[in-house]
Design a protein around this motif. Sequence first.
Motif, mmCIF file in Angstrom:
data_model
loop_
_atom_site.group_PDB
_atom_site.id
_atom_site.type_symbol
_atom_site.label_atom_id
_atom_site.label_comp_id
_atom_site.label_asym_id
_atom_site.label_seq_id
_atom_site.Cartn_x
_atom_site.Cartn_y
_atom_site.Cartn_z
ATOM 1 N N GLU A 1 0.866 -1.189 0.000
ATOM 2 C CA GLU A 1 0.000 0.000 0.000
ATOM 3 C C GLU A 1 0.897 1.231 0.000
ATOM 4 O O GLU A 1 1.588 1.498 0.985
ATOM 5 N N GLY B 1 -4.892 1.251 5.215
ATOM 6 C CA GLY B 1 -5.313 -0.048 5.718
ATOM 7 C C GLY B 1 -6.152 -0.853 4.742
ATOM 8 O O GLY B 1 -6.332 -2.049 4.928
ATOM 9 N N GLN C 1 -4.288 -3.841 3.159
ATOM 10 C CA GLN C 1 -4.012 -4.968 4.054
ATOM 11 C C GLN C 1 -5.233 -5.888 4.138
ATOM 12 O O GLN C 1 -5.117 -7.113 4.088
ATOM 13 N N PHE D 1 0.734 -9.283 2.718
ATOM 14 C CA PHE D 1 0.770 -7.826 2.733
ATOM 15 C C PHE D 1 2.187 -7.391 3.088
ATOM 16 O O PHE D 1 2.730 -7.817 4.106
ATOM 17 N N GLU E 1 2.919 -0.702 4.431
ATOM 18 C CA GLU E 1 2.402 0.595 3.984
ATOM 19 C C GLU E 1 3.561 1.561 3.847
ATOM 20 O O GLU E 1 4.449 1.601 4.687
#
Length: 359
Positions: A276, A286, A289, A299, A302
Amino acid sequence: MTSPLSETTLRESLRRVLAPGIGRSVVDLGMIQSIQTPSGGGVELGVRLPTPAYPLKNELSAALSAGIAQAFPQAGPVSVDYTWEVAGNETGGAIGLRVKNVIAVGSGKGGVGKSTMSASLAVGLKLAGARVGVMDADIYGPSIPHLFGVTGRPAIVEETGPDGKIIQRMDPIVANGVKIMSMGFLVGADDPVIVRGPILHRTIEQFLRMTAWGELDYLIIDLPPGTGDIALTLSQLLGLTGAIVVCTPQQLALLDAVKAINMFRKVKIPVLGLIENMSGEIFGRGGAQKKAAEMGVPFLGEVPIEAKIREYGDAGDIFGAFAAGSPAREALRNVCGQAALQIAKSLLETPKMPSLEIL
Ligand SMILES: Nc1ncnc2c1ncn2[C@@H]1O[C@H](COP(=O)(O)OP(=O)(O)O)[C@@H](O)[C@H]1O
Ligand SMILES: [Mg+2]
């Protein structure tokens, strides 16, 4: 009643220790290279990691100590000496590549930071010590040279092939040790032998075959957005280790990420994980994820929306994003570590697919 302390009994006690993040026995993974019990007491372990960017070294050290202490409370302190060798399966042999892992980075749409993440993965792995190349396959929007601040024309070098014939290849352009090849180096070039026109998959194939990559641990390929045909071309040429998908937290980009994941799955390229990018206030965070969990995809972390990341990229100093004081440093290093971990892990899980026949 404990068994005597010996290399054999210690190794037996380590059999139950699982490598953090990988979930398999350190002994079965071949990570335990040496076990010594010096006369002064304690235990010295030589441990080989499957990647220099292994992100859970401290956890591993703790697990090894605990494993030994549990079986041999009298063993004394455990010290661990780490080495690494990147695991891989050199599936590019058919086209003369000596690369342990080829990783494609894709996204459903442009502008999500795919090139920035491709470059960052290369930098993170390089800084960890690995031998790294980046191939900019975004033929129509090459941005890798700019991110690394390099320009120039690749030199033509002559190499002797396995059959004794002389082959002409292009030397990649090197930025801080990262080997780079991009259409950006060739556009405007008047050498028609190198690129015969806008025939995408042919160009990609030539980039792979004609670049003198040398031996690499990781070759990162920055794919163009919405990359079905190029992904297919790549999987026909070589056994990709897998693909990493980049998205932003926006719902629309997430839907595109789902499409990208499905596309890779359709052409049987393992999806190593989802990043992300640009998470934060504006777009939220989020979402990726959650989506990754839903789709059974790892994942990888971020990366915040951070003006400095754009500034480093614009200035041709993507290495700067990893320097001490860079606000994105920890997030980028985390993503690189998680990616390296998933690459190592996927090699254990998916028996390598041989390259498909060209359809
Ligand atoms: N995490 C981030 N924070 C802020 N800006 C970013 C971030 N990631 C990428 N950018 C910027 O967004 C723009 C698009 O990124 P780029 O990597 O070129 O995307 P893509 O390759 O997907 O088209 C660039 O100007 C880049 O500097
Ligand atoms: Mg790009």
